[in-house]
Design a protein around this motif. Sequence first.
Motif, PDB file in Angstrom:
ATOM      1  N   MET A   1      50.902  44.791  53.624  1.00  0.00           N
ATOM      2  CA  MET A   1      49.778  43.906  53.789  1.00  0.00           C
ATOM      3  C   MET A   1      49.612  43.084  52.517  1.00  0.00           C
ATOM      4  O   MET A   1      49.519  43.622  51.426  1.00  0.00           O
ATOM      5  N   THR A   2      49.571  41.771  52.651  1.00  0.00           N
ATOM      6  CA  THR A   2      49.427  40.894  51.501  1.00  0.00           C
ATOM      7  C   THR A   2      48.099  40.165  51.598  1.00  0.00           C
ATOM      8  O   THR A   2      47.745  39.666  52.657  1.00  0.00           O
ATOM      9  N   THR A   3      47.372  40.129  50.493  1.00  0.00           N
ATOM     10  CA  THR A   3      46.096  39.423  50.469  1.00  0.00           C
ATOM     11  C   THR A   3      45.957  38.687  49.156  1.00  0.00           C
ATOM     12  O   THR A   3      46.655  38.965  48.189  1.00  0.00           O
ATOM     13  N   LYS A   4      45.022  37.747  49.130  1.00  0.00           N
ATOM     14  CA  LYS A   4      44.737  37.047  47.872  1.00  0.00           C
ATOM     15  C   LYS A   4      44.100  37.999  46.861  1.00  0.00           C
ATOM     16  O   LYS A   4      44.091  37.751  45.678  1.00  0.00           O
ATOM     17  N   ASN A   5      43.579  39.143  47.367  1.00  0.00           N
ATOM     18  CA  ASN A   5      42.910  40.106  46.511  1.00  0.00           C
ATOM     19  C   ASN A   5      43.896  40.992  45.754  1.00  0.00           C
ATOM     20  O   ASN A   5      43.534  41.644  44.804  1.00  0.00           O
ATOM     21  N   GLY A   6      45.148  41.023  46.185  1.00  0.00           N
ATOM     22  CA  GLY A   6      46.139  41.878  45.542  1.00  0.00           C
ATOM     23  C   GLY A   6      46.291  41.586  44.064  1.00  0.00           C
ATOM     24  O   GLY A   6      46.377  42.493  43.246  1.00  0.00           O
ATOM     25  N   TYR A   7      46.308  40.299  43.710  1.00  0.00           N
ATOM     26  CA  TYR A   7      46.447  39.942  42.299  1.00  0.00           C
ATOM     27  C   TYR A   7      45.222  40.394  41.512  1.00  0.00           C
ATOM     28  O   TYR A   7      45.337  40.861  40.380  1.00  0.00           O
ATOM     29  N   THR A   8      44.036  40.272  42.115  1.00  0.00           N
ATOM     30  CA  THR A   8      42.816  40.762  41.462  1.00  0.00           C
ATOM     31  C   THR A   8      42.954  42.248  41.177  1.00  0.00           C
ATOM     32  O   THR A   8      42.624  42.712  40.090  1.00  0.00           O
ATOM     33  N   ILE A   9      43.454  42.990  42.147  1.00  0.00           N
ATOM     34  CA  ILE A   9      43.626  44.434  41.978  1.00  0.00           C
ATOM     35  C   ILE A   9      44.567  44.722  40.813  1.00  0.00           C
ATOM     36  O   ILE A   9      44.246  45.516  39.927  1.00  0.00           O
ATOM     37  N   PHE A  10      45.712  44.054  40.783  1.00  0.00           N
ATOM     38  CA  PHE A  10      46.660  44.281  39.692  1.00  0.00           C
ATOM     39  C   PHE A  10      46.024  43.922  38.344  1.00  0.00           C
ATOM     40  O   PHE A  10      46.141  44.678  37.380  1.00  0.00           O
ATOM     41  N   SER A  11      45.352  42.776  38.286  1.00  0.00           N
ATOM     42  CA  SER A  11      44.730  42.341  37.029  1.00  0.00           C
ATOM     43  C   SER A  11      43.717  43.368  36.527  1.00  0.00           C
ATOM     44  O   SER A  11      43.659  43.664  35.335  1.00  0.00           O
ATOM     45  N   ARG A  12      42.941  43.906  37.451  1.00  0.00           N
ATOM     46  CA  ARG A  12      41.925  44.870  37.049  1.00  0.00           C
ATOM     47  C   ARG A  12      42.545  46.215  36.672  1.00  0.00           C
ATOM     48  O   ARG A  12      42.060  46.887  35.763  1.00  0.00           O
ATOM     49  N   ILE A  13      43.606  46.599  37.349  1.00  0.00           N
ATOM     50  CA  ILE A  13      44.325  47.828  36.951  1.00  0.00           C
ATOM     51  C   ILE A  13      44.841  47.664  35.529  1.00  0.00           C
ATOM     52  O   ILE A  13      44.661  48.540  34.684  1.00  0.00           O
ATOM     53  N   GLN A  14      45.457  46.513  35.254  1.00  0.00           N
ATOM     54  CA  GLN A  14      46.003  46.240  33.926  1.00  0.00           C
ATOM     55  C   GLN A  14      44.891  46.244  32.873  1.00  0.00           C
ATOM     56  O   GLN A  14      45.039  46.837  31.800  1.00  0.00           O
ATOM     57  N   GLU A  15      43.764  45.616  33.201  1.00  0.00           N
ATOM     58  CA  GLU A  15      42.636  45.534  32.264  1.00  0.00           C
ATOM     59  C   GLU A  15      42.110  46.918  31.904  1.00  0.00           C
ATOM     60  O   GLU A  15      41.918  47.237  30.718  1.00  0.00           O
ATOM     61  N   ILE A  16      41.868  47.756  32.907  1.00  0.00           N
ATOM     62  CA  ILE A  16      41.317  49.088  32.635  1.00  0.00           C
ATOM     63  C   ILE A  16      42.364  49.975  31.962  1.00  0.00           C
ATOM     64  O   ILE A  16      42.035  50.765  31.079  1.00  0.00           O
ATOM     65  N   ALA A  17      43.612  49.828  32.360  1.00  0.00           N
ATOM     66  CA  ALA A  17      44.683  50.590  31.697  1.00  0.00           C
ATOM     67  C   ALA A  17      44.690  50.262  30.205  1.00  0.00           C
ATOM     68  O   ALA A  17      44.787  51.170  29.365  1.00  0.00           O
ATOM     69  N   ASP A  18      44.566  48.982  29.864  1.00  0.00           N
ATOM     70  CA  ASP A  18      44.523  48.582  28.456  1.00  0.00           C
ATOM     71  C   ASP A  18      43.318  49.206  27.755  1.00  0.00           C
ATOM     72  O   ASP A  18      43.439  49.721  26.639  1.00  0.00           O
ATOM     73  N   LYS A  19      42.154  49.171  28.403  1.00  0.00           N
ATOM     74  CA  LYS A  19      40.942  49.762  27.808  1.00  0.00           C
ATOM     75  C   LYS A  19      41.116  51.255  27.579  1.00  0.00           C
ATOM     76  O   LYS A  19      40.564  51.809  26.635  1.00  0.00           O
ATOM     77  N   ARG A  20      41.850  51.902  28.473  1.00  0.00           N
ATOM     78  CA  ARG A  20      42.069  53.345  28.381  1.00  0.00           C
ATOM     79  C   ARG A  20      43.272  53.701  27.517  1.00  0.00           C
ATOM     80  O   ARG A  20      43.578  54.871  27.324  1.00  0.00           O
ATOM     81  N   GLY A  21      43.986  52.686  27.010  1.00  0.00           N
ATOM     82  CA  GLY A  21      45.160  52.938  26.191  1.00  0.00           C
ATOM     83  C   GLY A  21      46.325  53.486  26.999  1.00  0.00           C
ATOM     84  O   GLY A  21      47.119  54.282  26.498  1.00  0.00           O
ATOM     85  N   MET A  22      46.414  53.056  28.261  1.00  0.00           N
ATOM     86  CA  MET A  22      47.469  53.553  29.147  1.00  0.00           C
ATOM     87  C   MET A  22      48.406  52.410  29.538  1.00  0.00           C
ATOM     88  O   MET A  22      47.990  51.265  29.619  1.00  0.00           O
ATOM     89  N   SER A  23      49.643  52.767  29.810  1.00  0.00           N
ATOM     90  CA  SER A  23      50.594  51.793  30.351  1.00  0.00           C
ATOM     91  C   SER A  23      50.499  51.834  31.881  1.00  0.00           C
ATOM     92  O   SER A  23      49.960  52.792  32.445  1.00  0.00           O
ATOM     93  N   ILE A  24      51.059  50.825  32.533  1.00  0.00           N
ATOM     94  CA  ILE A  24      51.098  50.826  33.994  1.00  0.00           C
ATOM     95  C   ILE A  24      51.908  52.030  34.478  1.00  0.00           C
ATOM     96  O   ILE A  24      51.567  52.666  35.471  1.00  0.00           O
TER      97      ILE A  24
END
Length: 129
Positions: A1-24
Amino acid sequence: MTTKNGYTIFSRIQEIADKRGMSIRQVALKSGFNSPNAIYRYKQGVSPRKTTLNAIADALNTTPEYLLGETDDWQKHDVTPEQELGLDKDDEEMLALFRKSTEGMTEDEKEKFKRSFVKLLKVAKDLNS
């Protein structure tokens, strides 16, 4: 399933991972994936299943709603039923005492105990007035 929201999800995963000091990769492993590729697919607009999104949110200690872009509050707020009711620390201690004291009682016994407890509190209040 592809949506315009997928990129938002990835961006937010990356953002919180950075805040938590974690890699993808670390997020992927902690979420139960064998590789980070599953998460990188979201960058192309692929949306995760609900169970997958919940696993990623748990791994990042955030909420699925944040990852979906439904809220800007990225922090997970664990609210106890007592806090939800607006009880303060004294209220919580009294509730814990009541629960501990009535453990193993029938509902009828608990009700009698509660009435006696309320009477005792009134007497104690009168003595301290």
